[in-house]
Scaffold this active site. Structure first.
Site, PDB file in Angstrom:
ATOM      1  CE  LYS A   1      -3.940  -1.888   2.608  1.00  0.00           C
ATOM      2  NZ  LYS A   1      -4.976  -1.702   1.582  1.00  0.00           N
TER       3      LYS A   1
ATOM      4  NE  ARG B   1     -10.865  -9.992  -1.791  1.00  0.00           N
ATOM      5  CZ  ARG B   1     -11.201  -9.086  -2.720  1.00  0.00           C
ATOM      6  NH1 ARG B   1     -11.505  -9.460  -3.958  1.00  0.00           N
ATOM      7  NH2 ARG B   1     -11.237  -7.808  -2.421  1.00  0.00           N
TER       8      ARG B   1
HETATM    9  N1  BES Z   1      -8.174  -3.833   4.417  1.00  0.00           N
HETATM   10  C1  BES Z   1      -8.294  -3.447   3.058  1.00  0.00           C
HETATM   11  C2  BES Z   1      -9.602  -2.691   2.778  1.00  0.00           C
HETATM   12  C3  BES Z   1      -9.686  -1.303   3.329  1.00  0.00           C
HETATM   13  C4  BES Z   1      -9.163  -0.248   2.625  1.00  0.00           C
HETATM   14  C5  BES Z   1     -10.341  -1.065   4.510  1.00  0.00           C
HETATM   15  C6  BES Z   1      -9.271   1.030   3.124  1.00  0.00           C
HETATM   16  C7  BES Z   1     -10.466   0.213   5.008  1.00  0.00           C
HETATM   17  C8  BES Z   1      -9.920   1.275   4.301  1.00  0.00           C
HETATM   18  C9  BES Z   1      -8.261  -4.671   2.165  1.00  0.00           C
HETATM   19  O1  BES Z   1      -7.469  -5.712   2.610  1.00  0.00           O
HETATM   20  C10 BES Z   1      -7.732  -4.227   0.844  1.00  0.00           C
HETATM   21  O2  BES Z   1      -6.593  -3.849   0.802  1.00  0.00           O
HETATM   22  N2  BES Z   1      -8.564  -4.280  -0.174  1.00  0.00           N
HETATM   23  C11 BES Z   1      -8.191  -3.855  -1.467  1.00  0.00           C
HETATM   24  C12 BES Z   1      -8.726  -4.860  -2.446  1.00  0.00           C
HETATM   25  C13 BES Z   1      -8.201  -4.679  -3.839  1.00  0.00           C
HETATM   26  C14 BES Z   1      -6.735  -5.021  -3.888  1.00  0.00           C
HETATM   27  C15 BES Z   1      -8.996  -5.551  -4.767  1.00  0.00           C
HETATM   28  C16 BES Z   1      -8.792  -2.474  -1.716  1.00  0.00           C
HETATM   29  O3  BES Z   1      -9.912  -2.235  -1.284  1.00  0.00           O
HETATM   30  O4  BES Z   1      -8.106  -1.642  -2.293  1.00  0.00           O
HETATM   31 MN    MN Z   2      -5.467  -5.513   1.971  1.00  0.00          MN
END
Ligand code: BES
Ligand code: MN
Ligand code: ZN
Length: 496
Positions: free
Chosen positions: A274, A348
């Protein structure tokens, strides 16, 4: 925690006093106002008139030193008595707690309301007064919130006290969930989080902890793939509360209800790392698991007459020389293979194995999972509603209704078969991302492949696990979202 006491309605002789006042002119909630006026020569009513206070919902006014020994009177509007909900009373209690000022001991008048309504106001005040202080070592006494004890004045003393037994247990559960989410990720890793779960045994919850050896042996390739980049070992914790009375004639008990939580104690994204800005927020990526743990504490704390299992998958998602790569194919506990396109879609992958284990092991009446799963959910619904998905209309209606009643709102999202196409893989049974369109929905479609046709709902709480500003019953920070909603959902549908 805020010390709550109940006492018979009467005007206090000193200190701060909050008044819950309905809009209706002849409402019995206005009798305390009359008593306060009688003692202060009409000072309270004069000040409220100048402040244009009429008792509308959300209105409030502060009257300083009106006389009769009172340091301040805080009037909180309840709106029309006929429209009053318990969520509305919690909000009113929360607003009162926020405005009671510098007195450590204060009173809240719930005169003219029922005992249950008085307890709801007490719950709201308690929840608003939450604070996570563990790592503050230099705060001046003046900067700390003062309110420590709140006496709730009620016409129905025994009923209020009885309702507060459950209210206090619920507050304890919400506090526990918030504490877990607030803890920094260097302290609360999967190992420590499992240790915190073990403390629920004091409430009569049976707690079983599985480590990497057990999970590898079972074949949890999906969860273990996420965990393999971290120096901290993963855990799965199974919590059981057996509160249902044994049925007559030894016919055995009904199947348990099951709640499953995503517990990523920190989500860096892994190799699909990230951006740095705001990454610290990802300590709340265990908010789903925290809600399940808090829910188990609340149910056990009030001795709910129902059998419930709570399962949490605890991992840390880190990039390292042992981390999984984009392109890896893992085999889940269900036997289905997954192509990992993006290591940041890890929640997931964790839920897949825990859900499969849950339905295999417990054959539950239904499964409800909670997860801070997708940024796409926040884009769709913002921070006031969680989005949820369900393969069963009855369960969906129960969740939406409990959301409205508890004030933890949830909006149902579509889950048609068409979305499932987006997660087809060229090399494995599925891939772990479905592209940008409908990102929260394709995440749900992925999870659905691991519920084995069982009755199920999935709450994406990415937008509601954390409050970025103060709310009536939630100070800025960890919300504990899900504990109140699911406690209510269980109470209204499965204990009667
Ligand atoms: N934990 C994150 C989702 C999230 C993002 C929660 C921002 C709260 C605030 C999750 O694990 C994630 O990183 N999801 C990705 C999925 C994508 C790679 C398909 C996302 O939402 O960007
Ligand atoms: Mn994630
Ligand atoms: Zn995540």
């Amino acid at each position: 925690m805020l010390d709550i006491a109940f006492a018979k309605s009467a005007l206090p002789k000193s200190g701060a006093l909050a008044l819950l006042i309905a809009e209706d002119a002849n409402s019995p909630t206005r009798e305390v106002l009359a008593a306060a006026d009688a003692a202060t020569g009409g000072a309270v009513s004069r000040a409220l008139a100048v402040a244009d206070f009429s008792g509308k919902q959300g209105q409030s006014a502060i009257v300083l030193a009106p006389g009769a020994g009172l340091t301040r009177v805080v009037a909180i509007g309840l709106g029309k008595a006929a429209d009053l909900t318990s969520a509305g009373l919690e909000n009113a209690g929360g607003s009162a707690a926020a405005q009671l000022g510098r007195d450590a001991v204060a009173a809240l008048s719930a005169a003219g309301l029922s005992g249950a309504q008085a307890a709801a106001a007490a719950l709201g005040a308690t929840l608003r007064r939450y604070r996570f202080d563990l790592y503050r070592t230099k705060e001046k006494a003046d900067d700390k919130p003062k309110l420590a004890k709140l006496t709730v004045l009620t016409d129905e003393l025994p009923k209020a006290k009885a309702a507060w037994v459950a209210g206090k247990a619920l507050a304890d559960g919400v506090y526990l969930a918030r504490d877990l989410v607030s803890e920094p990720p260097n302290v609360l890793n999967p190992v420590e989080m499992a240790e915190r779960c073990k403390k629920l045994t004091a409430l009569g919850v049976k707690v079983e902890v599985l480590g990497p050896r057990e999970m590898t042996k079972l074949g949890f390739g999906s969860l273990m793939g996420v965990a393999q980049g971290s120096a901290a070992e993963p855990r799965m914790v199974v919590m059981k509360w057996d509160g249902a009375p044994a049925t007559k004639g030894g016919k055995g008990k009904a199947k348990p209800l099951a709640f499953i939580g995503k517990g990523v104690t920190f989500d860096t994204g892994g190799i699909s790392i990230k951006p740095a800005a705001g990454m610290e927020d990802m300590k709340f990526d265990m908010g789903g698991a925290a809600a399940v743990i808090g829910l188990m504490a609340a149910l056990a704390g009030r001795k709910a007459k129902v059998d419930v299992v709570g399962l949490v998958g605890l991992v840390e998602n880190m990039p390292s020389g042992t981390a999984q790569r984009p392109g890896d194919v893992v085999k889940s506990y269900s036997g289905q293979t997954i192509e990992v396109i993006n290591t940041d879609a890890e929640g997931r992958l964790v839920l897949a194995d825990v859900l499969w284990y849950c339905q295999q092991k417990f054959d539950p009446r239904f499964m409800v999972d909670l997860a801070t799963l997708t940024g796409a959910m926040i884009v769709a619904l913002g921070h006031d509603y969680a989005g949820f998905f369900a393969n069963d209309d009855t369960l969906a209606d129960q969740i939406a209704a409990a959301g409205r009643a508890s004030g933890e709102l949830a909006w149902r999202m579509p889950l048609d078969a068409s979305f499932d196409k987006q997660i087809k893989s060229d090399i494995a049974d599925m891939k772990n991302v479905g592209g940008r369109p409908g990102g929260a929905i394709t995440a749900a479609a992925f999870i659905q492949r691991f519920v084995n046709g069982k009755t199920w709902a999935h709450l994406d709480i990415a937008g509601t696990a954390w409050a970025y500003s103060d709310q009536a019953t939630v100070p800025k920070g960890a919300t504990g979202y899900g504990v109140r909603l699911l406690d209510r959902m269980v109470a209204e549908n499965f204990e009667r």
